[in-house]
Motif scaffolding. Structure first.
Motif, PDB file in Angstrom:
ATOM      1  N   VAL A  67      43.133  39.355  41.149  1.00  0.00           N
ATOM      2  CA  VAL A  67      41.747  38.915  41.299  1.00  0.00           C
ATOM      3  C   VAL A  67      40.794  39.861  40.575  1.00  0.00           C
ATOM      4  O   VAL A  67      39.909  39.428  39.827  1.00  0.00           O
ATOM      5  CB  VAL A  67      41.384  38.803  42.794  1.00  0.00           C
ATOM      6  N   PHE A  68      40.991  41.159  40.723  1.00  0.00           N
ATOM      7  CA  PHE A  68      40.071  42.113  40.108  1.00  0.00           C
ATOM      8  C   PHE A  68      40.192  42.095  38.579  1.00  0.00           C
ATOM      9  O   PHE A  68      39.197  42.173  37.866  1.00  0.00           O
ATOM     10  CB  PHE A  68      40.310  43.532  40.647  1.00  0.00           C
ATOM     11  N   LEU A  69      41.434  42.003  38.105  1.00  0.00           N
ATOM     12  CA  LEU A  69      41.609  41.970  36.650  1.00  0.00           C
ATOM     13  C   LEU A  69      41.023  40.697  36.068  1.00  0.00           C
ATOM     14  O   LEU A  69      40.442  40.699  34.982  1.00  0.00           O
ATOM     15  CB  LEU A  69      43.092  42.088  36.294  1.00  0.00           C
ATOM     16  N   THR A  70      41.167  39.597  36.803  1.00  0.00           N
ATOM     17  CA  THR A  70      40.580  38.339  36.351  1.00  0.00           C
ATOM     18  C   THR A  70      39.068  38.483  36.224  1.00  0.00           C
ATOM     19  O   THR A  70      38.467  38.062  35.227  1.00  0.00           O
ATOM     20  CB  THR A  70      40.894  37.213  37.350  1.00  0.00           C
ATOM     21  N   ALA A  71      38.447  39.111  37.239  1.00  0.00           N
ATOM     22  CA  ALA A  71      36.992  39.280  37.201  1.00  0.00           C
ATOM     23  C   ALA A  71      36.588  40.104  35.987  1.00  0.00           C
ATOM     24  O   ALA A  71      35.647  39.764  35.271  1.00  0.00           O
ATOM     25  CB  ALA A  71      36.512  39.957  38.484  1.00  0.00           C
ATOM     26  N   ARG A  72      37.324  41.176  35.717  1.00  0.00           N
ATOM     27  CA  ARG A  72      36.981  42.039  34.596  1.00  0.00           C
ATOM     28  C   ARG A  72      37.097  41.304  33.274  1.00  0.00           C
ATOM     29  O   ARG A  72      36.198  41.333  32.435  1.00  0.00           O
ATOM     30  CB  ARG A  72      37.890  43.264  34.588  1.00  0.00           C
ATOM     31  N   THR A  73      38.233  40.609  33.104  1.00  0.00           N
ATOM     32  CA  THR A  73      38.437  39.949  31.816  1.00  0.00           C
ATOM     33  C   THR A  73      37.457  38.797  31.631  1.00  0.00           C
ATOM     34  O   THR A  73      36.920  38.610  30.540  1.00  0.00           O
ATOM     35  CB  THR A  73      39.884  39.454  31.692  1.00  0.00           C
TER      36      THR A  73
END
Lengths: 196, 448
Positions: free
Chosen positions: B287-293
């Motif tokens: 979830v966090f990596l998705t938000a960043r990308t």
């Protein structure tokens, strides 16, 4: 200085992490819509608005978090060859020239835009559900403001690097799988190499 | 200075700032605001009354109207979850056993695993590092030429940016105002063609140069057919089904890309749950990596839209167009030239930057030369494979180097990738000569 940097990092990380979960809401909301539309033939009036409001919230509010992780795409072909000190001085100058003007303009203009929307209690025109979109528009100046704050932290980081001659490690956070694997492999190699 | 001259200066500063490595999104935004202030300047108005401020917020908000972009976080989430589902091991093992009879079977199994996994995740780095630790040592141990083994892992891992549901094609579609559905349909056959050519190459090596890809000793890994089918059913079919259902729903118009992506993300959660790897850690990370990308991509779009409107207002687009049209190029020269430029840009830049900054410069000229923008997009997607494979950038090669033993040299990996770069170029030539390879499917499905 370190405490200020970490405080800003921590703030934006917390906000970024919190808003990231909106993605899960988009996922489930859209899946629910697919189910009721295709299986029950009874589409919702709110799913489309929900997905774009939630997605917009992630995008505006996670920008500063992404910046705090160095996640905005850059071409580092030359950059990575330089010494830490050169990197820091170039970056410091570039933050002043290429970061703050654009983002401050967005805070200023976004503020007028958001306040106007708030005053009208603006709702979405896409559907009869009448979802309020003023919170999303207010997030433009807020998100941009957080980016200004993060930009200050990055500038301080550059100043710190100029003082110490090397970068201070960033706070720990989740990492891309390839970076986790590469770090693990490097650690293993160092451990094997050390005794020999 | 004339306005187009100012536009040229704007482009020059952009290229310079990108090369010294400042985040592109903010560079674009600042240049858009700065030059926009000049472009829209009207004497007598207050300092803060410039139209450029309106333009900037408007762009920030209207990015969201771009329907296709909403599918990006969902496809990313699906990819990150699949990455963490820990299925690569069993997937590779079962394909390896199933393909045992084929020459160079290990390499073919590696390519198949990479293609399937990269398609599901759409990200290059993870596949190459994971397969670099899993398949690469096995191939070397089985007596494969190190260079061949390295090339197979790198080339296979890059297929994800071409084969749908590829995120690159969504970004291209959003940039060019093209239907993502049509782009996906146009990418499928070329994607499999490229993967197929890779397979033919390694099988050829297995047959004609068996010392570089020795056959497995007789009897080794012999398992009853039933067991093979069971293994495939557990590892290969669930992932293949996930991808096929997502793609099928999009292709046959059953669901929009966003809906299909949401179902795909949910499917990836169920898949991970089925493999008992849906941990809190995996979920959080995804979830966090998705938000960043996704935030990265969106801010890039804001910067690019702001830059592009000011650049066009100053007459930059017309100037470049006039200049290129004034060169009286034939369509083939134009195509070769533009693809060559993108090929070279692939060395210092990542695909996001190329698609968002440079592709829009070529797009307005395509009608003049009678080139289909969909075909152009597919060619760009194939072309960018080379950027990951060939030095000096060769991200895939560096990822592999990072996880392999020190005895494996970077030069070996580079030279192993070269045959695959040639295959990419041959595939591009085939597509140019027979555009129907790409365009037949979208035309058959959706008409013109």
């Amino acid at each position: 200085m370190q405490r200020v940097i970490y405080a800003i990092d921590q703030l934006n990380k917390t906000i970024g992490h919190a808003f990231a979960w909106c993605i899960i809401i988009v996922t489930f909301g859209t899946c629910y819509e697919v189910f009721v539309r295709y299986v029950l033939d009874d589409p919702t009036s709110w799913a489309f608005d929900l997905s774009y409001l939630m997605y917009g919230a992630v995008f505006y509010m996670a920008g500063a978090y992404t910046l705090s992780r160095g996640g905005h795409v850059r071409a580092d072909m030359f950059y990575r060859l330089w010494s830490d000190r050169t990197q820091a001085s170039v970056e410091l100058a570039l933050y002043v020239v290429f970061f703050f003007p654009g983002i401050l303009a967005l805070v200023y203009a976004g503020w007028g835009y958001g306040v106007e929307s708030l005053r009208l209690r603006e709702v979405s025109v896409n559907s009869p559900a009448g979802m309020p979109i003023w919170p999303l528009k207010m997030m433009i100046p807020i998100g941009a403001g957080l980016m200004v704050l993060q930009g200050l932290a990055e500038v301080l980081r550059c100043a710190q690097c100029l003082r110490d001659g090397q970068w201070t490690a960033r706070m720990h956070d989740v990492e891309e799988l390839e970076n986790q694997i590469l770090a693990e492999a490097a650690r293993k190699r160092a451990a094997e190499g050390a005794p020999a | 200075m004339s306005d187009p001259g100012v536009a040229l200066a704007m482009l020059g500063i952009l290229v310079f700032a990108i090369m010294i490595g400042f985040p592109v999104a903010f560079t674009l935004m600042a240049l858009g605001v700065g030059f926009g202030y000049y472009a829209y300047f009207q004497a007598g108005t207050a300092f803060f009354d410039s139209r450029v401020f309106y333009l900037l917020t408007q762009n920030t908000f209207t990015v969201l109207n771009n329907d296709a972009l909403v599918s990006i976080p969902l496809f990313l989430l699906m990819g990150y979850l699949v990455e963490r589902a820990n299925i690569l091991d069993s997937l590779f093992r079962s394909l390896q056993i199933a393909l045992k009879g084929v020459p160079a079977s290990l390499a073919v199994a590696t390519l198949a695993t990479c293609a399937l996994f990269a398609t599901a995740t759409g990200i290059v780095g993870a596949v190459v590092t994971l397969m670099g630790m899993l398949a690469f040592p096995q191939m070397v141990k089985a007596g494969y030429d190190t260079r061949l083994a390295a090339g197979v892992v790198c080339a296979g891992g890059c297929l994800g940016i071409l084969i749908p549901p590829s995120i690159m094609l969504i970004v291209y579609g959003a940039m060019a105002g093209l239907s993502v559905v049509k782009l996906y349909a146009a990418a499928i056959i070329p994607g499999f063609l490229l993967a197929g050519m890779y397979v033919i190459y390694v099988v050829g090596v297995g047959i004609f140069q068996p010392h570089r890809a020795p056959r497995l000793p007789k009897g080794e890994g012999d398992v009853p057919l039933g067991t093979v089918i069971l293994m495939l059913a557990k590892s290969f079919f669930p992932l293949a089904m996930l991808i096929l259902s997502v793609l099928g729903a999009i292709m046959f118009g059953l669901a929009t890309p966003t809906e299909a992506a949401a179902v795909g993300a949910l499917g990836a959660m169920l898949l991970a749950a089925g493999y008992r790897t849906l941990t809190w850690k995996a979920m959080r990370e995804s979830v966090f990596l998705t938000a960043r990308t996704s935030a990265m991509v969106c801010w890039l779009f804001v910067g690019s839209a702001t830059f592009a409107s000011v650049f066009a207002y100053l007459g930059g687009n017309v100037m470049i167009k006039d200049f290129v049209l004034g060169m009286n190029l034939s369509p083939i020269t134009f195509l070769l030239l533009s693809q060559a430029i993108i090929f070279v840009l692939g060395w210092p830049l990542e695909w996001t930057e190329i698609i968002i900054i440079f592709v829009p410069i070529f797009l307005p000229m395509l009608p003049h030369f009678g080139i289909d923008p969909i075909l152009f997009g597919i060619l760009v997607a194939i072309n960018l494979q080379t950027a990951f494979l060939s030095p000096p950038m060769a991200m895939a090669a560096y990822y592999l180097k990072g996880v392999s033993p020190p005895s494996v040299l970077l030069t070996q990996i580079f030279s192993g990738c070269m045959p695959f770069v040639y295959i990419v170029l041959v595939t591009m030539a085939m597509l140019y000569v027979f555009p129907q390879i790409s365009l037949w499917l979208p035309n058959a499905l959706y008409g013109n």
